[in-house]
Enzyme design. Structure first.
Site, PDB file in Angstrom:
ATOM      1  CB  CYS A  88      -3.279   3.985  -0.275  1.00 34.14           C
ATOM      2  SG  CYS A  88      -2.869   2.418  -0.881  1.00 34.14           S
ATOM      3  CD  GLU A  89       1.713  -0.141   4.090  1.00 32.01           C
ATOM      4  OE1 GLU A  89       1.097  -2.077   3.824  1.00 32.01           O
ATOM      5  OE2 GLU A  89       2.336   0.243   4.464  1.00 32.01           O
ATOM      6  CG  HIS A  90      -1.615  -1.791  -0.826  1.00 33.69           C
ATOM      7  ND1 HIS A  90      -2.856  -1.891  -0.039  1.00 33.69           N
ATOM      8  CD2 HIS A  90      -0.451  -2.062  -0.206  1.00 33.69           C
ATOM      9  CE1 HIS A  90      -2.252  -2.280   0.695  1.00 33.69           C
ATOM     10  NE2 HIS A  90      -0.982  -2.822   0.910  1.00 33.69           N
ATOM     11  CG  HIS A  91      -3.134   1.700  -5.339  1.00 30.26           C
ATOM     12  ND1 HIS A  91      -3.000   1.286  -4.509  1.00 30.26           N
ATOM     13  CD2 HIS A  91      -2.470   0.963  -6.213  1.00 30.26           C
ATOM     14  CE1 HIS A  91      -3.938  -0.066  -5.026  1.00 30.26           C
ATOM     15  NE2 HIS A  91      -3.198  -0.237  -6.316  1.00 30.26           N
ATOM     16  CD  GLN A 129      -9.613   3.692   7.519  1.00 26.42           C
ATOM     17  OE1 GLN A 129      -9.335   4.026   5.876  1.00 26.42           O
ATOM     18  NE2 GLN A 129     -10.677   3.818   8.024  1.00 26.42           N
ATOM     19  CG  HIS A 157      -8.641   4.385   1.397  1.00 28.05           C
ATOM     20  ND1 HIS A 157      -7.232   4.187   2.061  1.00 28.05           N
ATOM     21  CD2 HIS A 157      -9.610   4.490   2.126  1.00 28.05           C
ATOM     22  CE1 HIS A 157      -7.437   3.239   3.514  1.00 28.05           C
ATOM     23  NE2 HIS A 157      -8.643   3.955   3.541  1.00 28.05           N
ATOM     24  CB  CYS A 159      -5.694   3.615  -3.436  1.00 25.50           C
ATOM     25  SG  CYS A 159      -5.921   2.497  -1.872  1.00 25.50           S
TER      26      CYS A 159
END
Length: 199
Positions: A88-91, A129, A157, A159
């Site tokens: 996940c590019e956010h976490h 995704q 996910h 996250c």
């Protein structure tokens, strides 16, 4: 127009990887979170972290091998349950699931293992995704020139399941349908049915 008969070599550019700097950064990251890495058990952890993320972010090169559709095969070709692993590019936490990838052949057909290779190619980067699903479908549409493409990804996910809302057991489903699989209800229903999804 038929796709090119020369296999397309697909290679990820790994020139930007600096394992030594990544290891130093991992050690600083752990220290900033109160985890000292100077014990016997943790001494090698920053290096292992650096190598693990370098591996996660480096898809294997492959040749996009296609063959002439001499028999004029015009039914759905579908690879189900292709493993998906991404981050996940956010976490920067793992995303794990499966992809169902299908296409309606045009002038050429694809070596079946390449469907999994294309998924891996786009999954081996920090991702969301929705983007991953569309990238796989758009790439196949552009390079194979089929009559239609369908991609469905179902993934967990971490996250969302290990932190924050801690929604253990939840999964996310995304889809991209192009060409005939988007515009023809019967073709769309067939794809979803064969992928084991409700239409």
């Amino acid at each position: 127009m038929a796709a090119s008969t020369t296999p397309l070599r697909v290679i990820h550019d790994a020139d930007g990887i600096d394992l030594a700097e990544a290891e130093r950064a991992a050690a600083r990251f752990l220290a900033a979170l109160g985890i000292e890495s100077d014990t016997e058990s943790l001494r090698g952890t920053p290096g292992r972290m650096a190598r693990a993320y370098a591996e996660l972010f480096s898809p294997r090169p492959f040749d996009l091998t296609t063959f002439p559709n001499d028999e004029g095969y015009d039914e759905l070709v579908l690879a189900r349950r292709i493993p998906v692993r991404s981050v996940c590019e956010h976490h920067m936490l793992p995303v794990v699931g499966t992809a169902h990838v299908g296409y309606l052949p045009g002038h050429r057909i694809l070596g079946l293992s390449k469907l999994a290779r294309v998924v891996e190619h786009f999954a081996c980067r920090p991702q969301v995704q929705e983007r991953l699903t569309k990238q796989v479908a758009d790439w196949l549409q552009a390079h194979l020139e089929p009559k239609g493409v369908g991609v469905v990804i179902e993934a967990e996910h971490t996250c969302m399941t290990l932190r924050g809302v801690q929604a253990t057991g939840s999964s996310t489903l995304t889809s991209t349908l192009l060409g005939t699989l988007r515009h023809d209800p019967r073709s769309r229903a067939e794809f979803l049915s064969l992928a084991g999804l409700p239409s």
